[in-house]
Design an enzyme around this catalytic site. Structure first.
Site, short mmCIF file in Angstrom:
data_model
loop_
_atom_site.label_atom_id
_atom_site.label_comp_id
_atom_site.label_asym_id
_atom_site.label_seq_id
_atom_site.Cartn_x
_atom_site.Cartn_y
_atom_site.Cartn_z
N LYS A 1 34.93 28.65 38.59
CA LYS A 1 35.21 29.67 37.57
C LYS A 1 36.17 29.06 36.54
O LYS A 1 37.30 28.70 36.87
CB LYS A 1 35.85 30.92 38.22
CG LYS A 1 36.43 31.93 37.21
CD LYS A 1 36.99 33.18 37.89
CE LYS A 1 37.72 34.08 36.88
NZ LYS A 1 38.30 35.29 37.48
N ASP B 1 41.91 34.89 30.58
CA ASP B 1 41.40 36.19 31.01
C ASP B 1 42.37 37.28 30.55
O ASP B 1 43.37 37.55 31.21
CB ASP B 1 41.24 36.22 32.54
CG ASP B 1 40.68 37.55 33.03
OD1 ASP B 1 40.22 38.35 32.18
OD2 ASP B 1 40.71 37.78 34.26
N LYS C 1 44.20 43.90 30.49
CA LYS C 1 45.25 43.78 31.51
C LYS C 1 46.56 44.31 30.95
O LYS C 1 46.82 44.17 29.75
CB LYS C 1 45.45 42.31 31.89
CG LYS C 1 44.40 41.73 32.80
CD LYS C 1 44.71 40.30 33.18
CE LYS C 1 43.61 39.65 33.99
NZ LYS C 1 43.37 40.25 35.31
N ARG D 1 33.13 37.08 38.37
CA ARG D 1 31.92 37.21 39.19
C ARG D 1 30.66 37.23 38.32
O ARG D 1 29.59 36.80 38.76
CB ARG D 1 32.04 38.46 40.08
CG ARG D 1 32.17 39.73 39.34
CD ARG D 1 32.64 40.88 40.22
NE ARG D 1 34.08 40.86 40.48
CZ ARG D 1 34.73 41.72 41.25
NH1 ARG D 1 34.07 42.67 41.88
NH2 ARG D 1 36.03 41.63 41.43
N1 BES Z 1 41.36 36.58 37.16
C1 BES Z 1 41.50 37.83 37.77
C2 BES Z 1 42.02 37.74 39.20
C3 BES Z 1 43.43 37.29 39.37
C4 BES Z 1 44.46 38.21 39.40
C5 BES Z 1 43.72 35.95 39.54
C6 BES Z 1 45.76 37.78 39.58
C7 BES Z 1 45.01 35.53 39.72
C8 BES Z 1 46.03 36.45 39.74
C9 BES Z 1 40.15 38.55 37.82
O1 BES Z 1 39.28 38.27 36.79
C10 BES Z 1 40.44 40.01 37.79
O2 BES Z 1 41.02 40.45 36.84
N2 BES Z 1 40.07 40.72 38.83
C11 BES Z 1 40.33 42.11 38.94
C12 BES Z 1 39.14 42.75 39.60
C13 BES Z 1 39.16 44.24 39.52
C14 BES Z 1 38.96 44.70 38.10
C15 BES Z 1 38.05 44.78 40.40
C16 BES Z 1 41.59 42.28 39.80
O3 BES Z 1 41.81 41.52 40.72
O4 BES Z 1 42.36 43.18 39.48
ZN ZN Z 2 39.53 36.39 35.87
ZN ZN Z 3 39.65 39.49 35.07
#
Ligand code: BES
Ligand code: ZN
Ligand code: ZN
Length: 468
Positions: free
Chosen positions: A232, A237, A244, A318
């Site tokens: 990935k 992000d 976020k 994903r």
């Molecule tokens: N890149 C993030 C996951 C992440 C979070 C990596 C904190 C490292 C530290 C991923 O793309 C994401 O934002 N995932 C969400 C999924 C949710 C929306 C179902 C998450 O983990 O909040």
């Molecule tokens: Zn991410």
């Molecule tokens: Zn994300």
């Protein structure tokens, strides 16, 4: 730090600091026992005492296990940065050489590319003293390759998003390919459209930087096995329209850590000249906001053909991996298929921030990876799939939803989403590694300093070295 392996008899010590590791038991018989004890030194793990008059530094060890040697070497590497000796020397043998080298290189690491002045160590040379240079030269070279590949990965992850976006990641891959004699194929916007990588393209659409799919190949003659690695590579992000919160966005340059681990592993494997064929596939994409952004409520048609209902644009990794995994499975027929991704915050909730989450169907493969990671000094733990969690990805209007309809088991439901894109013949060959916690740290732990850790590089390289 420049590291040399030399015969201890041929060694001349001018302006050199000599390091000795001592356990509590060994301290009792040590030459400078009284002085050391007076200074408060008790030989507990990572306690340090320096006798400058004798140019000696002592470091406590609980025992001579790889793990304790590795972290003690990392602690010393940090501690001696303030000293003005020219070199450091330490005696090594067959057992201790690998953890000592890894600990020194990883513990000495600093990311100074953006500092006007750095606090680099004055000690320029590390001399590893041994009885027989020939006997130790192979483990010496191997440990240096693996540790330097880990630092290469760390540098990439630490680089800010405005300096490392998909096009730059493609350039870095090309440079690595040139230096290490790999094949490199880059798919840009047009090629990705032709490949119907619509899920990947949707994620990157609002960015001013075009998305890239990178394919690196290391193909020696008479390769025993074929391995495909997928990473990935979210160079940033922001969460997209499901933006976020401000504090969660800080550090999201590290969302490319899976891709950078794949690059580091390709570097290590090619330098170790392993006799396996290794493919690295990277989805390099930036998840941004704007008038052209993909939206919650959109339905995407993935490369595989399945439709995906988007309910959260922050579950973007994903979507990118769905298309890259599908592409990788069409281009190669691997014996093992591994993906690396900073995929979920939920993985950190489940396992803590130090441990990589391992998911997949093959118990044997999960067991073998556990063994490799223990040997390499990385923490991994398995998170089990089950059919009830899989149901939580059901969509009312499309084939699958990009988030679960329940708030629990988020790391596993993300893994199960990826599972939907794994072909039947590859189910037992595939593992997913969630490195969301283990890839980046804001406070030092183990051999890691602030920033990227290079998670995945050491355990995967050890696993690949063990393939028969
Ligand atoms: N890149 C993030 C996951 C992440 C979070 C990596 C904190 C490292 C530290 C991923 O793309 C994401 O934002 N995932 C969400 C999924 C949710 C929306 C179902 C998450 O983990 O909040
Ligand atoms: Zn991410
Ligand atoms: Zn994300």
């Amino acid at each position: 730090m420049n590291i040399q392996l030399i015969n201890k008899k041929a060694y001349d010590k001018k302006n050199n600091l000599t390091l000795k590791f001592l356990t509590e038991k060994k301290l009792e018989k040590a030459k400078f026992k009284k002085t050391l004890k007076k200074s408060g030194f008790n030989a507990k793990q990572e306690s340090i005492a320096t006798l400058h008059g004798k140019s000696l530094i002592f470091c406590g060890l609980a025992d001579f296990s790889d793990e304790n040697l590795r972290t003690a070497a990392a602690t010393i590497a940090q501690h001696i940065k303030k000293y003005t000796y020219k070199s450091l020397s330490i005696e090594v043998d067959k057992e201790s050489i690998t953890p000592i080298i890894e600990g020194f290189i990883l513990g000495d690491y600093e990311f100074n590319n953006y500092k006007s002045t750095d606090k680099k160590s004055k000690i320029k040379d590390l001399f590893l003293l041994c009885d027989n240079v020939k006997e130790l030269s192979k483990p010496f070279e191997e440990a240096v390759i693996v540790a330097e590949a880990t630092c290469f990965t760390r540098d990439l992850v630490n680089t800010p998003p405005d300096d490392l976006y998909p096009e730059i990641m493609a350039k870095i891959a090309k440079k690595l390919a040139k230096e290490n004699e790999l094949k490199c194929n880059i798919l840009g916007k047009k090629e990705l459209q032709k490949e119907k990588c619509n899920a990947l393209l949707a994620v990157g659409r609002a960015s001013r930087h075009d998305s890239k799919l990178i394919h690196l190949t290391y193909k020696p003659k008479n390769a025993k096995k074929i391995i495909s690695l997928v990473g990935k590579g979210l160079t940033y992000d922001s969460g997209g329209l499901s933006l976020k919160p401000a504090t969660s966005m800080v550090t999201m340059k590290m969302d490319k850590a899976g891709a950078c681990a794949v690059l580091g592993i390709m570097k290590a494997v090619s330098e170790l000249k392993l006799d396996i064929e290794v493919h690295g596939f990277i989805g390099a994409v930036e998840n941004m906001i704007g008038g052209d952004a993909y939206k919650p409520d959109d339905v995407l048609r993935s490369r595989k053909g399945d439709t995906i209902e988007v309910r959260n644009t922050d579950a973007e990794g994903r979507l990118v991996l769905a298309d890259v995994l599908d592409y990788a499975q069409d281009k190669t027929k691997p014996d093992y298929l591994f993906d690396f991704a900073t995929l979920t915050g939920a993985c950190m909730v489940a396992l803590g921030q130090y441990t990589t989450g391992v998911m997949g169907h093959s118990s044997k493969l999960k067991h073998d990876i556990g063994k490799a990671s223990r040997k390499a000094g990385e923490l991994t733990a398995t998170l089990p799939f089950n059919k009830h969690l899989k149901k939580q990805l059901k969509s009312e209007i499309a084939d699958i939803c990009n988030i679960s309809n329940k708030p629990y088991g988020g790391a596993i439901t993300a893994g199960l989403f990826l599972d939907n894109f794994i072909k039947e013949e590859n189910k037992e060959k595939w593992l997913h590694f969630d490195i969301a916690g283990s890839a980046y740290t804001e406070s030092p732990w183990d051999v890691n300093v602030h920033g990227a850790t290079g998670a995945g590089v050491r355990f995967m390289t050890h696993f690949l070295e063990s393939i028969k």
